[in-house]
Design a protein around this motif. Structure first.
Motif, PDB file in Angstrom:
ATOM      1  N   ILE A   4       0.853  -1.200   0.000  1.00 28.02           N
ATOM      2  CA  ILE A   4       0.000   0.000   0.000  1.00 28.02           C
ATOM      3  C   ILE A   4       0.888   1.249   0.000  1.00 28.02           C
ATOM      4  O   ILE A   4       0.629   2.201  -0.732  1.00 28.02           O
ATOM      5  CB  ILE A   4      -0.972  -0.023   1.199  1.00 28.02           C
ATOM      6  CG1 ILE A   4      -2.044  -1.091   0.963  1.00 28.02           C
ATOM      7  CG2 ILE A   4      -1.628   1.359   1.405  1.00 28.02           C
ATOM      8  CD1 ILE A   4      -2.912  -1.413   2.162  1.00 28.02           C
ATOM      9  N   GLY A   5       1.960   1.215   0.778  1.00 27.84           N
ATOM     10  CA  GLY A   5       2.908   2.334   0.781  1.00 27.84           C
ATOM     11  C   GLY A   5       3.516   2.558  -0.594  1.00 27.84           C
ATOM     12  O   GLY A   5       3.684   3.696  -1.032  1.00 27.84           O
ATOM     13  N   GLN A   6       3.848   1.468  -1.278  1.00 31.67           N
ATOM     14  CA  GLN A   6       4.402   1.584  -2.626  1.00 31.67           C
ATOM     15  C   GLN A   6       3.388   2.196  -3.590  1.00 31.67           C
ATOM     16  O   GLN A   6       3.730   3.021  -4.430  1.00 31.67           O
ATOM     17  CB  GLN A   6       4.847   0.203  -3.138  1.00 31.67           C
ATOM     18  CG  GLN A   6       6.148  -0.278  -2.512  1.00 31.67           C
ATOM     19  CD  GLN A   6       7.321   0.570  -2.935  1.00 31.67           C
ATOM     20  OE1 GLN A   6       7.724   0.594  -4.087  1.00 31.67           O
ATOM     21  NE2 GLN A   6       7.876   1.306  -1.989  1.00 31.67           N
ATOM     22  N   ILE A   7       2.138   1.789  -3.467  1.00 27.49           N
ATOM     23  CA  ILE A   7       1.098   2.343  -4.356  1.00 27.49           C
ATOM     24  C   ILE A   7       0.942   3.840  -4.091  1.00 27.49           C
ATOM     25  O   ILE A   7       0.918   4.656  -5.018  1.00 27.49           O
ATOM     26  CB  ILE A   7      -0.253   1.609  -4.162  1.00 27.49           C
ATOM     27  CG1 ILE A   7      -0.140   0.153  -4.623  1.00 27.49           C
ATOM     28  CG2 ILE A   7      -1.367   2.333  -4.928  1.00 27.49           C
ATOM     29  CD1 ILE A   7      -1.361  -0.716  -4.306  1.00 27.49           C
ATOM     30  N   GLU A   8       0.884   4.202  -2.822  1.00 25.84           N
ATOM     31  CA  GLU A   8       0.722   5.631  -2.482  1.00 25.84           C
ATOM     32  C   GLU A   8       1.889   6.456  -3.010  1.00 25.84           C
ATOM     33  O   GLU A   8       1.703   7.508  -3.621  1.00 25.84           O
ATOM     34  CB  GLU A   8       0.620   5.796  -0.957  1.00 25.84           C
ATOM     35  CG  GLU A   8      -0.670   5.261  -0.377  1.00 25.84           C
ATOM     36  CD  GLU A   8      -0.702   5.283   1.152  1.00 25.84           C
ATOM     37  OE1 GLU A   8      -1.806   5.149   1.708  1.00 25.84           O
ATOM     38  OE2 GLU A   8       0.372   5.421   1.789  1.00 25.84           O
ATOM     39  N   GLY A   9       3.104   5.967  -2.758  1.00 27.88           N
ATOM     40  CA  GLY A   9       4.296   6.717  -3.169  1.00 27.88           C
ATOM     41  C   GLY A   9       4.387   6.849  -4.679  1.00 27.88           C
ATOM     42  O   GLY A   9       4.664   7.930  -5.211  1.00 27.88           O
ATOM     43  N   ALA A  10       4.159   5.739  -5.378  1.00 29.57           N
ATOM     44  CA  ALA A  10       4.243   5.766  -6.836  1.00 29.57           C
ATOM     45  C   ALA A  10       3.168   6.688  -7.410  1.00 29.57           C
ATOM     46  O   ALA A  10       3.419   7.460  -8.333  1.00 29.57           O
ATOM     47  CB  ALA A  10       4.076   4.353  -7.408  1.00 29.57           C
ATOM     48  N   PHE A  11       1.973   6.611  -6.854  1.00 31.75           N
ATOM     49  CA  PHE A  11       0.875   7.451  -7.339  1.00 31.75           C
ATOM     50  C   PHE A  11       1.245   8.927  -7.210  1.00 31.75           C
ATOM     51  O   PHE A  11       1.083   9.710  -8.154  1.00 31.75           O
ATOM     52  CB  PHE A  11      -0.392   7.146  -6.522  1.00 31.75           C
ATOM     53  CG  PHE A  11      -1.608   7.914  -6.981  1.00 31.75           C
ATOM     54  CD1 PHE A  11      -2.526   7.335  -7.845  1.00 31.75           C
ATOM     55  CD2 PHE A  11      -1.841   9.212  -6.542  1.00 31.75           C
ATOM     56  CE1 PHE A  11      -3.647   8.047  -8.279  1.00 31.75           C
ATOM     57  CE2 PHE A  11      -2.946   9.935  -6.967  1.00 31.75           C
ATOM     58  CZ  PHE A  11      -3.855   9.341  -7.837  1.00 31.75           C
ATOM     59  N   ILE A  12       1.775   9.300  -6.055  1.00 31.80           N
ATOM     60  CA  ILE A  12       2.107  10.715  -5.836  1.00 31.80           C
ATOM     61  C   ILE A  12       3.224  11.147  -6.787  1.00 31.80           C
ATOM     62  O   ILE A  12       3.211  12.267  -7.304  1.00 31.80           O
ATOM     63  CB  ILE A  12       2.498  10.973  -4.360  1.00 31.80           C
ATOM     64  CG1 ILE A  12       1.320  10.662  -3.422  1.00 31.80           C
ATOM     65  CG2 ILE A  12       2.984  12.407  -4.146  1.00 31.80           C
ATOM     66  CD1 ILE A  12       0.097  11.529  -3.607  1.00 31.80           C
ATOM     67  N   ILE A  17      -6.842   3.043  -1.104  1.00 37.67           N
ATOM     68  CA  ILE A  17      -6.114   2.015  -1.854  1.00 37.67           C
ATOM     69  C   ILE A  17      -6.771   0.667  -1.575  1.00 37.67           C
ATOM     70  O   ILE A  17      -7.057   0.345  -0.419  1.00 37.67           O
ATOM     71  CB  ILE A  17      -4.636   1.920  -1.395  1.00 37.67           C
ATOM     72  CG1 ILE A  17      -3.977   3.303  -1.296  1.00 37.67           C
ATOM     73  CG2 ILE A  17      -3.850   0.961  -2.292  1.00 37.67           C
ATOM     74  CD1 ILE A  17      -3.715   4.006  -2.584  1.00 37.67           C
ATOM     75  N   SER A  18      -6.982  -0.103  -2.626  1.00 32.40           N
ATOM     76  CA  SER A  18      -7.514  -1.453  -2.412  1.00 32.40           C
ATOM     77  C   SER A  18      -6.905  -2.423  -3.421  1.00 32.40           C
ATOM     78  O   SER A  18      -6.232  -2.014  -4.367  1.00 32.40           O
ATOM     79  CB  SER A  18      -9.034  -1.447  -2.547  1.00 32.40           C
ATOM     80  OG  SER A  18      -9.398  -0.955  -3.829  1.00 32.40           O
TER      81      SER A  18
END
Ligand code: MTE
Ligand code: LUZ
Ligand code: MOS
Length: 725
Positions: A593-601, A642-643
Motif C-alpha cells: 500500500i505504501g508503494q502504491i501511495e508513493g508511486a501514485f504521488i 487504496i484497495s
C-alpha cells in the motif's frame, strides 16, 4: 558513514558548455589553493576512460577532446575538505570553442541526431481498412528523481590493488565491473557495498557509476579514502532525469468504434549519452497499447541524442510515458467521436487469452474486473453526474473526474538481467545472516526477503539479519530495478532455504527446536551455508521477429481521481483518488500500500507540477527545489483509498508465493489527476465556445491549465508555452 582516517574529498570540474571543443585546461590557481592535493583528468585514468550503462560504450569518465553537455565531468579536484575542493574546482579555467548543439526532441529530429539503434514492434497490417482514422501528437516532460539522499560515494584504497566502494547505487555489480575496467584491475579486487539508499527511484540504477569511478581514480592515485556527495544543485544538473517523450500517433477504428490499427512513432530525449535510453524505449514500445486490444500495430522508437545531461531510469522506465500516449489517444479519440471516455475505453479492453502487439497471451487478465470493482467502489457514475451539476452552477471553478487503467510488464527487457542470487549463513547460535542481490532503497525489499527466509526456514523473523548488499557476498547481481527484486531475489532466497532444509531434514524429523537442530548439525559437520540462485523461466523475446515472451506476467490496476480547478489561476485541488490493483498474493500488504501511495504521488507530480526547463544554451533552469516543484503535503488527495482486486485467480503467476511486482506499476495511475484536470478543462472549454477535443501537454502546470481554459482572457494573451522536453 563516519569519516575514515585520512579521508579526502573530491569535487568535480564540470563543463559550462553544451557542446564544445576543449582548448585548454588551466589548473594552476586551483592547485595553489591551500588544502588542495591534486587534479585528475582523462590522462590520469589508469584503465579504460570509456564506459556505457547498456548497449553502447559511448561515455567518457572524464571528457578528453570535447564536451557534450553542460555539467559533463572534465576532471576532479581532490582536497582536505568539501568546501576547499568545491572552491578550488571553481578556479579551474577551461577554454572552449563552441560547437552547434541541440536541446529538445524537435531540434534533434531536425538535426538528425539519434542514437544509432531504432527499435520497433510490428504486428498485422497497419494499413488495414479502417472506417475512421485519427491523428495526433503527445508531448510529455522529464522528471527529476529527487531522492532525499543525493548521489554519494566513498572509496577506500586498501592497498594491494584492492578497493572497497561504498556507493548509493541500485547497481553494485555494475559499479564493481566499471570501476575495475576504469582502474585496469580485475573485478575480484573491487568490492562494492550498499547498506541502504535514501531513495533511488531509478536515478541510481546507472548514474552513480561515473561518480564511483572518479572517486576510485582519485583514491587510486592518492592512496587515501576519497568521498563525494553531490549537493542538490549538482545532482539535479548532472545525474540525469526521466526521458521526456514525444509520440506521434495515427489510430484507426472500425464502424463500431473498435480499435483496428495503431501506427505510432515514439521519440525520447536521451541526453548526451545512450545510458539506459534504448531499454527505456523498448519498454515504452511494449506499453503503447496500455490495456487495449489493437490487432494491427506499428510502433517505432527512436532515441534523440541531445546536449543535455544523460537521461535515465525513473520508476516506470518508459512504461508510464507510453501509457500516457495511449491514454491521450484514447481520450482525444473519444472526444472526437463524441463517445463517453469510459464507454470507449471499456469496449476496447483486452479480453482473457488475447495477445498483445508483442504477441504475448494475456493470462489471469483481471483488469476489466478490477476496473469495474473500482468504478463501483468509488461511486464513479454518481460522482460524475454530481460534477456535471456542479459545473453548471460554477463559472470559475470546474470539477473533473477520470477513470484510468494500466498494465505493467514485469521483467527486464534485457534477458540476461532476469537472474538473481542469495546467500544464507547459519551461525552456530542459530542466527541467520541473509544476503541477496537486491538493494534496500525504502521499498521494503529487505523486510520482504526476511519474510521469505523466515517462511522458508520456518523460524521467527528476528533470527534473520541482513547487513548490506555486497558484491563479495552475492556476485553478478542485476540492478535493483524493474520492480522485479522481490520476485527474483525472493526465489533465490527460497532456493537457498530449500538447500538448507534438505540438509536439515533428518534433524527436523526428530522434533528438535531450531537452536538444537543447528547445534547438532554443526557437530555433525553439516554445511550450514547455501548459495541460492534463480533465473526467470519462459522469457526470450526476439526483437524484429516479434516472437518469444517479453514479460513474465503483468501487474495491473486502475485509478479514479476527482479534482477541482480554479480557472482564473490554473491551480487545482485533488478532492479524492481511489486506486485498485492486482498484486497477486501480497507478501506484505502494508509495504505494498505504501508503494502504491508513493508511486501514485510521484506520477501525479510528474504529470502536474514537476517541470524540467532548459535555457536555450543547454543549461538546466530548474535546478533546485526553489524552481522545481515536487508534490507537497497539500497536494496529496484529500481522500485517498487504496484497495486490491477482489475475487481473482493467479493460476499462471509463477512467482514466489504468487506475489506480484508493485514498485513501478502504480506510478502511471498518478496521471489520473492530470486526466481529471483535463476533464475539468473540457467542461470549461465547452462553456467558452471551444467544444470538442484539445491537446494539453504534460505536465499540466498552472500556466498550461490557465491557457487551456479557452476564455477571452486566455485567448487574448496567447503565448505558446515552452515544451518541457
Ligand atoms: N520506493 C522507495 N521508497 N524508494 C525508492 O527508491 N524505487 C522504485 C520502487 N519503489 C523506490 C521505491 C523503483 S524505481 C523500483 S524499480 C522499485 O522500487 C525497485 O524495488 P523492487 O524491485 O523491490 O520493487
Ligand atoms: N532497467 C533495465 C529497468 O535495465 N531494464 C528494464 O527493462 C527496466 N525496467 C524497468 C526499470 N528498470
Ligand atoms: Mo526502477 S526505474 O526500475 O529503478
Amino acid at each position: 558513514m563516519p569519516t575514515l582516517h585520512n579521508e579526502l574529498y573530491g569535487a568535480m570540474v564540470l563543463s559550462s558548455r553544451a557542446h564544445a571543443k576543449i582548448v585548454s585546461i588551466d589548473t594552476s590557481a586551483a592547485l595553489a589553493h591551500p588544502g588542495v592535493k591534486a587534479y585528475y583528468g582523462h590522462k590520469d585514468v589508469p584503465g579504460n576512460n570509456v564506459w556505457g550503462a547498456a548497449m553502447f560504450d559511448d561515455e567518457e569518465i572524464f571528457a578528453s577532446e570535447e564536451v557534450h553537455c553542460v555539467g559533463q565531468i572534465i576532471g576532479v579536484i581532490v582536497a582536505d575538505s568539501q568546501v576547499i575542493a568545491q572552491e578550488a574546482a571553481r578556479k579551474v579555467k577551461i577554454e572552449y570553442i563552441d560547437l552547434p548543439h541541440v536541446v529538445t526532441i524537435d531540434e534533434a529530429i531536425a538535426a538528425d541526431s539519434f542514437i544509432p539503434l531504432t527499435k520497433s514492434i510490428v504486428k498485422g497490417d497497419v494499413d488495414a481498412k479502417c472506417a475512421k482514422v485519427f491523428e495526433g501528437q503527445t508531448r510529455l516532460g522529464g522528471q527529476e528523481q529527487f531522492y532525499l539522499e543525493t548521489q554519494v560515494v566513498l572509496v577506500n584504497n586498501k592497498g594491494e590493488s584492492e578497493f572497497e566502494i561504498y556507493a548509493s547505487t541500485q547497481n553494485a555489480n555494475e559499479t564493481q565491473a566499471v570501476v575495475a575496467s576504469v582502474l585496469g584491475l580485475s573485478a575480484n579486487k573491487i568490492a562494492c557495498k550498499v547498506k541502504r539508499l535514501g531513495g533511488g527511484f531509478g536515478g541510481k540504477e546507472s548514474r552513480t557509476i561515473p561518480l564511483a569511478c572518479i572517486m576510485s581514480i582519485a583514491s587510486y592515485h592518492t592512496k587515501r579514502p576519497v568521498r563525494c556527495m553531490l549537493d542538490r544543485n549538482e545532482d539535479m544538473a548532472i545525474s540525469g532525469q526521466r526521458n521526456p517523450f514525444m509520440g506521434k500517433w495515427k489510430v484507426g477504428l472500425d464502424e463500431n468504434n473498435k480499435l483496428v490499427a495503431l501506427d505510432t512513432e515514439l521519440y525520447l530525449n536521451a541526453g548526451w549519452s545512450s545510458d539506459l535510453s534504448v531499454a527505456v524505449m523498448e519498454r515504452a514500445l511494449g506499453h503503447i497499447d496500455n490495456v487495449y486490444y489493437i490487432p494491427n500495430v506499428r510502433a517505432v522508437g527512436r532515441c534523440c541524442r541531445t546536449n543535455i545531461h544523460s537521461n535515465t531510469a525513473f520508476r516506470g522506465f518508459g512504461g508510464p510515458q507510453a501509457n500516457v500516449i495511449a491514454e491521450t489517444y484514447m481520450t482525444e479519440i473519444a472526444e472526437r467521436i463524441g463517445m463517453s471516455q469510459e464507454q470507449f475505453r471499456e469496449m476496447n479492453f483486452y479480453k482473457e487469452g488475447q495477445t498483445t502487439h508483442f504477441n504475448q497471451e494475456l493470462k489471469d487478465w483481471h483488469l476489466p474486473k478490477g476496473y469495474f470493482q473500482l468504478k463501483e467502489k468509488s461511486n464513479f457514475d454518481a460522482r460524475k453526474a454530481a460534477i456535471e451539476e456542479f459545473n453548471k452552477q460554477s463559472k470559475w471553478r470546474k470539477r473533473g473526474i477520470s477513470l484510468i487503467p494500466t498494465k505493467y510488464g514485469i521483467s527486464f527487457t534485457a534477458l540476461h538481467l532476469n537472474q538473481a542470487g542469495a546467500m544464507i549463513h547459519i551461525y552456530h547460535d542459530g542466527s541467520v545472516l541473509l544476503s541477496h542481490g537486491g538493494v534496500e532503497m525504502g521499498q521494503g525489499l529487505h523486510t520482504k526477503m526476511i519474510q521469505v527466509c523466515a517462511e522458508g526456514l520456518q523460524i521467527p523473523l528476528d533470527m534473520i539479519h541482513i547487513v548490506e548488499t555486497s558484491t563479495d557476498k552475492v556476485a553478478n547481481a542485476s540492478p535493483t530495478a524493474a520492480s522485479a527484486s522481490s520476485d527474483m531475489n525472493g526465489m533465490a532466497v527460497k532456493d537457498a532455504c530449500d538447500q538448507i532444509n534438505e540438509r536439515l531434514e533428518a534433524y527436523r524429523a526428530k522434533g528438535l527446536s531450531w537452536k538444537e537442530i543447528v547445534h547438532h548439525a554443526y557437530f555433525d559437520r553439516v554445511n550450514l551455508s547455501a548459495n541460492g540462485f534463480y533465473k526467470v523461466p519462459d522469457l526470450g523475446y526476439k526483437w524484429g521477429e516479434n516472437k518469444g515472451q517479453l514479460f513474465f506476467y503483468f501487474t495491473m490496476g486502475a485509478a479514479v481521481s476527482e479534482v477541482e480547478v480554479d480557472l482564473l489561476t490554473g491551480s487545482h485541488t485533488v478532492i479524492r483518488s481511489d486506486v485498485n490493483m492486482d498484486l497477486g498474493r501480497s507478501i506484505n500488504p502494508s509495504i505494498d500500500i505504501g508503494q502504491i501511495e508513493g508511486a501514485f504521488i510521484q506520477g501525479m507530480g510528474w504529470s502536474t507540477t514537476e517541470e524540467s526547463l532548459y535555457f536555450p544554451n543547454g543549461r538546466l533552469f530548474t535546478q533546485g527545489p526553489g524552481n522545481y516543484k515536487i508534490p507537497g503535503f497539500q497536494c496529496i488527495p484529500q481522500e485517498f483509498n487504496i484497495s486490491f482486486f477482489e475475487d481473482v485467480t493467479h493460476e499462471s503467476v509463477k512467482t514466489v508465493y504468487k506475489s506480484k511486482g508493485v514498485g513501478e506499476p502504480p506510478l502511471f495511475l498518478g496521471t489520473s489527476v492530470y486526466f481529471a484536470i483535463r476533464n475539468a478543462l473540457w467542461y470549461a472549454r465547452q462553456e467558452n465556445g471551444h467544444p470538442g477535443s484539445f491537446s494539453l501537454s504534460l505536465p499540466a502546470t498552472p500556466e498550461r491549465i490557465r491557457m487551456a481554459v479557452g476564455d477571452s482572457i486566455a485567448e487574448s494573451s496567447k503565448l505558446e508555452a515552452k515544451q518541457g522536453e
